[in-house]
Each structure stands twice: as structure tokens, then as C-alpha cells.
Design an enzyme around this catalytic site. Structure first.
Site, short mmCIF file in Angstrom:
data_model
loop_
_atom_site.label_atom_id
_atom_site.label_comp_id
_atom_site.label_asym_id
_atom_site.label_seq_id
_atom_site.Cartn_x
_atom_site.Cartn_y
_atom_site.Cartn_z
N ASP A 146 -3.55 -40.28 1.92
CA ASP A 146 -3.80 -38.90 1.53
C ASP A 146 -3.68 -38.77 0.01
O ASP A 146 -2.71 -39.26 -0.59
CB ASP A 146 -2.78 -38.00 2.24
N GLU A 152 -8.44 -41.47 0.35
CA GLU A 152 -9.00 -40.16 0.07
C GLU A 152 -8.98 -40.07 -1.46
O GLU A 152 -7.92 -39.84 -2.05
CB GLU A 152 -8.15 -39.05 0.68
#
Length: 626
Positions: A323, A359
């Protein structure tokens, strides 16, 4: 005695405890009995600011925490408060889930003892390490993103007591569904122990997604009541079915948030080194959540690497999705793909063959790094998502962009092989069905007056905002949904589908359902569109059975021809025509053709002397001649 912190180590006489707190003046090991009575044991400072304690008679199942004392000056990044019980950063299990309480964030001397509100670490005997076995997943496969709880809470075949847990993912009915989609690997949204943000309680909401971790080893007991053994058994069952497992890891921040946040673990032990601070002492907030982990501080790197190794050796997971991944490479002067942490991840013998997915953006300086993570990294490709949505929405001038994305995004990823993860929808944003049903977000249930979530979704509603009983509207939405799915399954590189998007799952227009642990966020198995699901199964089988479709090599002119309806190569003028929305992609070697008709009228393509009918706003795949 090891100078490094680690999870408690059991011995014949008891257990050895260690924790890193270099600026603390005193640290105590706190042991709790079955009645929650606490015994405090002073720890001894060792090399490098690592504190140690030998606790005789302590065995597996014992519950513990730490307390640390020292200077208290939050403006300078010093948060020592012996009233705050602290979770061991290396704890591999906790006795219950975190629940936010304002006392956890009280200044020193004002909140009282937090031991009654903090989950205790649980001493565990480590499972025998697993070794060998390359990941099931290979680039070009299908990743299926899912939320452990939401995916099975309403599944009719999963026993009620098992719903919402990691173990439910091993149920034969779940595995059968994944196999019909030819899923290469499931990607689990965060399963590490997390805490709610402080604003959610007064709204009657909780953090559902889990992107607010407190610990990077311990699994949240709400999702994994059986702990690491439950994850290990589930991974083994999925591997036996040919399906890999990836974990979504959040190393960019932790649940202690900003200066008004709770003291739970890292903050109370060594905030100045665990978190990034500005020159004036304020917490840096590159994540939008209140703090930013100093991922390239040496002991923080060690903690991160140890946690990744833990899940590989203890559960044999196939890889990780990170993330807000630029945090992993952020140095004092910006992002560096050769940062110490990223280099150590590449070189680590346990991690080197695992799948790593970035990401590739956050809100920090230089935070958009799509295409820059380098070899051996896959990257979520939001340019793919946006360009494909624009094309099917009907935006002009999208022909070249659509073709580039379909062919592997050579403008982003250099080299022969693409590192793209193509996706049209993810947990963060509209579901795929909502992309074709809502032009605007509808996040009122989040309690923030519809201000949260993305404002521009590149979506459309086919004439009616939200649910519609009009058969024509329903047919148009299904048509567009199938076109989007077909585009995804025909795209070069790795593809990702979010759970339920294969059968029309809706979040009622909520594009930020992070706090919706209810029917908005759960997958509705009973209400799924089985006709749409059948189309998805057929597309999955087509991709799985055709090497051209599931390839990860970027398409070059030598590999394919780009044709107009007559079968002639597209001219420069046709490529540059902002209103053109039709083309065929023809593989020179196999003869496979992908016909794309983005217009509102049906058309015919002439391919190798054969007329091929292509419906309005659709994709048709013509298999190679046998």
C-alpha cells in the site's frame, strides 16, 4: 544474548523478551495472568538500545506487553509514558482486537493506565518453517483482490461460524468459484491487527478495510481466530488448487496517527526513529493518515523485512502488495528505487522469488512513481484504469491510448516484458458495476457529508443515476460491464479483478466503503447477476486457454497488426481521428483477433476474407483457425 529485537523466544526455563527503545530510560516487561493481574519486570538495556528480560516459568500462551519511561516532549517526537501499555512490534499474536478509546491518546499523566484497553501480545511457539515451493502466480495471470470478511459474510455455502474468516477461503465452494475464474492468486486486503480511526466511533462506524495497522506480524483475531496456523492451512488448501495467496501490507503508516492519535506501540517505544519528522519536529504526513513510517531507518528496515520473511516461512505466501509503496523507497531527498529497503528486499534469499506488487503512488513529494520500481516488481497501473474507462465512457481521442494499454503499456514499462497490473476497479473506488451506473459518488453513509472519496471517477450512468427498473438501462449497463470485462481479459500483462466485479457487485455508489462493515461492503452472493457471471467465466476460460491473451510480453509491430473494419492497417489519419472508436488487433503468428467496437452501432470487420459481426459497444475475440 542477541542484540536484535525479536518475538519472545521460548527455552526450557522460560522465555527471552527483547524490544528496541534506544531513548528510553526504563523499560518493563509486563506479564498478565488469567485474571489480568500484571507483573512488571525491569528490563536490562543492551547493545544498540535493545532491552532484554529473561522470564522463567513463562511458556506458550502467556500474555504480555511493554512499558517505557523517558522524556515526554511530543513536539520533539518523545512520547514516553509508563501509563501506556505497549504492544510488542514483534508480537506474532494478540489476545483480542483493538478498540479505540480516547484514553489511549491522553497526554502523559491524564489518561490513567491503558492496560485494560490494549490487546496483549501472546507468546507463541513458532511453527516449523516452510521452505521451497515457488509461487503459484506468474506474470500474465489473474489476481483476485478480496476482503476476507466481506467476501464470505453472505456466502450461502460457507458455514455461518466460519464466515468472515481466513479459513472460509479454503471452503470447497469458494475454491470452485476461484477456479472457474481461473484465478492465479488471491490478494487479501490487510489481515494484520488494526485499530479504528478516532472519528469513526462517534459516527457509529468502524474501520472495515483494515488499512490502519498496529502490528505487522500479528493477524487480526476477527479475521484469523486461528492465528498464523489458520493462514498456513488456508494457503496450503489454495495451493493444492493451483491458487496463490498474496498479502496487502501497509508499511507507510501505522494506527497511531497524528499528534492527537493513540500511543499503542511504536510511538511509545521510539517515535523519533520509527516515524519521519520534519525539521521542526512535526510528524510528516505523506500518507494522509497522520504519520509516515521511516522505512529506511536501519532498525525499521529490519522490522519490515522480518515481518515479510515471517509470512513466507510460516505460511508460504506467494507475495505481497504494498500500500502506498513509494514510502518503501523514500529517502531524505525523495524516492529512490535503489533505497536500502528496496535493495535488501531484492537481495533477500527468502523474499527474492516472491511476487512484489507496488501501489506506486502516495501524496508525499515525488509520490507518483508508476513505472519506476524496476525489475522484479509489478505495479498497479491506474493509467490503464483511467484510459479504459474514458474509452468506454465515450471520450474522444482515446483510440491510441486504448491500444497502448491493451498491448501492455509500453509508454510506461520499458523492456520486453510488461510489469503492469491492469485493473478497471479496485477496493478503493467504484465497483465495476457502479462505474456504469453512477456518475457521482454517493458516500453519505460514511458520515462525512459526501466529501470523502474520489470526486472524478470517469464513470457514467447510462441515463439514470443509481438503481433502475428500466430494462433498456439494465441492458445497456450489462453490455458496458461485459465490454469492460472483455477488455481486461484481453489485455497484455497481469490483470486484477476485485471480488464480485465478475457478477455485478454494487456498493450503491459508495466509492470509499472503508467504514462499511455491512451490506454496502459485503459481497452479495444471493443477488449476483448469474448471466454476467457466466460471461466472466467464459472470458476467463478464453484467456486461460490462449497464450496470446495471457502473455506478459509487450506487443510490438512485428507481433501484431492494427486493422480497421476493412482489414487494412490503420492509417496515421485513422489513429489521430478523435472520433474513431473501432479497431481490430490481429496476432500475426496465431491468427487470433480482438475486435473492438466502441461505437453505439454494430459493425462488421473483414478479417482474412471473412466478415465478422461485432455488436455495438463490445469486444469480440476471434480464436485462431484450427
Amino acid at each position: 544474548m542477541s542484540a536484535d529485537p525479536a518475538a519472545p523466544r521460548l527455552s526450557a526455563s522460560g522465555a527471552h523478551f527483547s524490544v528496541w527503545a534506544p531513548e528510553a530510560s526504563h523499560v518493563w516487561l509486563c506479564l498478565f495472568d488469567a485474571d489480568d493481574r500484571e507483573t512488571r519486570m525491569p528490563m536490562t538495556r543492551g547493545e544498540g538500545g535493545v532491552w532484554h528480560s529473561e522470564a522463567t516459568g513463562v511458556g506458550a500462551g502467556a500474555r504480555y506487553g511493554y512499558r517505557a519511561d523517558g522524556p515526554y516532549d511530543p513536539a520533539a517526537g518523545l512520547w514516553f509514558d509508563p501509563d501506556k501499555l505497549l504492544l510488542d512490534p514483534y508480537a506474532t499474536a494478540i489476545d483480542r482486537a483493538f478498540i479505540y478509546d480516547s484514553a489511549l491518546a491522553a497526554p502523559r499523566g491524564e489518561g490513567g493506565d491503558t492496560a485494560p484497553m490494549i490487546p496483549k501480545g501472546v507468546v507463541e511457539a513458532p511453527l516449523a518453517p516452510l521452505s521451497g515451493a515457488l509461487p503459484c502466480f506468474r506474470p500474465g495471470g489473474l489476481i483476485y483482490e478480496l476482503h476476507v470478511r466481506g467476501f464470505t459474510m453472505l456466502h450461502p455455502d460457507v458455514p455461518e461460524a466460519q464466515r468472515g474468516t481466513i479459513a472460509a477461503l479454503a471452503h470447497p465452494a469458494v475454491i470452485a468459484h476461484l477456479q472457474r475464474l481461473h484465478v492465479s492468486a488471491i490478494e487479501l486486503m490487510p489481515i494484520n491487527a488494526w485499530i479504528d480511526e478516532r472519528h469513526l466511533g462517534p459516527l457509529g462506524l468502524t474501520n472495515y478495510w483494515g488499512y490502519n495497522p498496529v502490528n505487522w506480524f500479528a493477524l487480526d483475531p476477527r479475521l484469523a481466530p486461528g492465528g498464523i496456523a489458520e493462514l498456513r492451512e488456508t494457503v496450503a488448501a489454495l495451493h493444492a488448487a493451483g491458487i496463490g495467496v498474496m498479502l496487502d501490507m501497509v508499511y507507510n503508516h501505522d494506527g497511531e496517527s497524528d499528534a492527537e492519535g493513540p500511543t499503542l506501540s511504536l510511538r511509545g517505544l521510539n517515535a523519533r526513529d520509527y516515524f519521519r519528522h520534519a525539521a521542526n519536529g512535526q510528524l510528516i504526513n505523506d500518507t494522509g493518515t497522520g504519520n509516515a513510517i521511516a522505512c529506511n531507518q536501519p532498525m525499521v528496515r529490519r522490522l519490515i523485512l522480518d515481518s515479510l520473511r515471517y509470512f513466507v516461512t510460516q505460511a508460504r505466501v506467494d507475495g505481497f502488495r504494498f500500500d502506498l509503496a513509494p514510502a518503501l523507497g523514500r529517502m531524505a531527498d525523495g524516492f529512490d528505487r535503489r533505497s536500502p529497503l528496496l535493495e535488501e528486499m531484492r537481495a533477500d534469499p527468502i523474499l527474492a522469488d516472491r511476487v512484489m506488487i507496488a501501489e506506486p503512488w502516495d501524496i508525499g513529494p515525488g509520490g507518483y512513481q508508476l513505472g519506476h520500481f524496476g525489475d522484479n516488481w509489478l505495479e498497479w497501473n491506474d493509467r490503464y484504469r483511467d484510459d479504459m474507462r474514458r474509452f468506454w465512457r465515450g471520450d474522444s481521442g482515446m483510440l491510441g491510448a486504448m491500444a497502448t494499454r491493451l498491448a501492455g503499456s509500453s509508454d510506461i514499462f520499458s523492456g520486453a516484458m510488461t510489469r503492469t497490473v491492469n485493473f478497471l476497479a479496485a477496493h478503493d473506488g467504484f465497483t465495476l458495476a457502479d462505474v456504469t451506473s453512477y456518475e457521482q459518488r454517493h458516500n453519505h453513509a460514511n458520515g462525512e457529508e459526501n466529501r470523502d472519496g474520489h470526486g472524478e471517477n470517469l464513470s457514467w450512468n447510462n441515463g439514470v443515476e443509481g438503481p433502475s427498473d428500466d430494462p433498456a438501462v439494465q441492458a445497456a449497463r450489462r453490455r458496458d460491464h461485459i465490454a469492460l470485462l472483455a477488455t481486461l481479459f484481453c489485455s497484455r500483462g497481469t490483470i486484477m479483478l476485485t471480488a464480485g466485479d465478475e457478477f455485478g457487485r454494487t456498493q450503491q455508489g459508495n466509492n470509499n466503503a472503508y467504514a462499511q462493515d455491512n451490506a454496502i461492503g459485503w459481497v452479495d452472493w444471493a443477488g449476483r447477476d448469474t448471466a454476467l457471471e457466466a460471461e466472466a467465466f467464459a472470458l476467463a476460460a478464453l484467456r486461460a486457454g490462449n497464450a496470446d491473451l495471457r502473455g506478459a510480453a509487450i506487443l510490438r509491430d512485428a507481433d501484431v497488426a492494427w486493422l480497421d473494419e476493412s482489414g487494412a492497417p490503420l492509417s496515421v489519419a485513422q489513429w489521430e481521428d478523435p472520433q474513431r472508436r473501432r479497431f481490430a488487433l490481429h496476432y500475426r503468428g496465431s491468427g487470433l483477433a480482438i475486435c473492438v467496437n466502441g461505437d453505439g452501432e454494430a459493425c462488421k470487420f473483414l478479417l482474412e476474407g471473412q466478415a465478422v459481426n461485432v455488436a455495438a459497444r463490445s469486444v469480440r475475440v476471434i480464436p485462431p483457425a484450427r
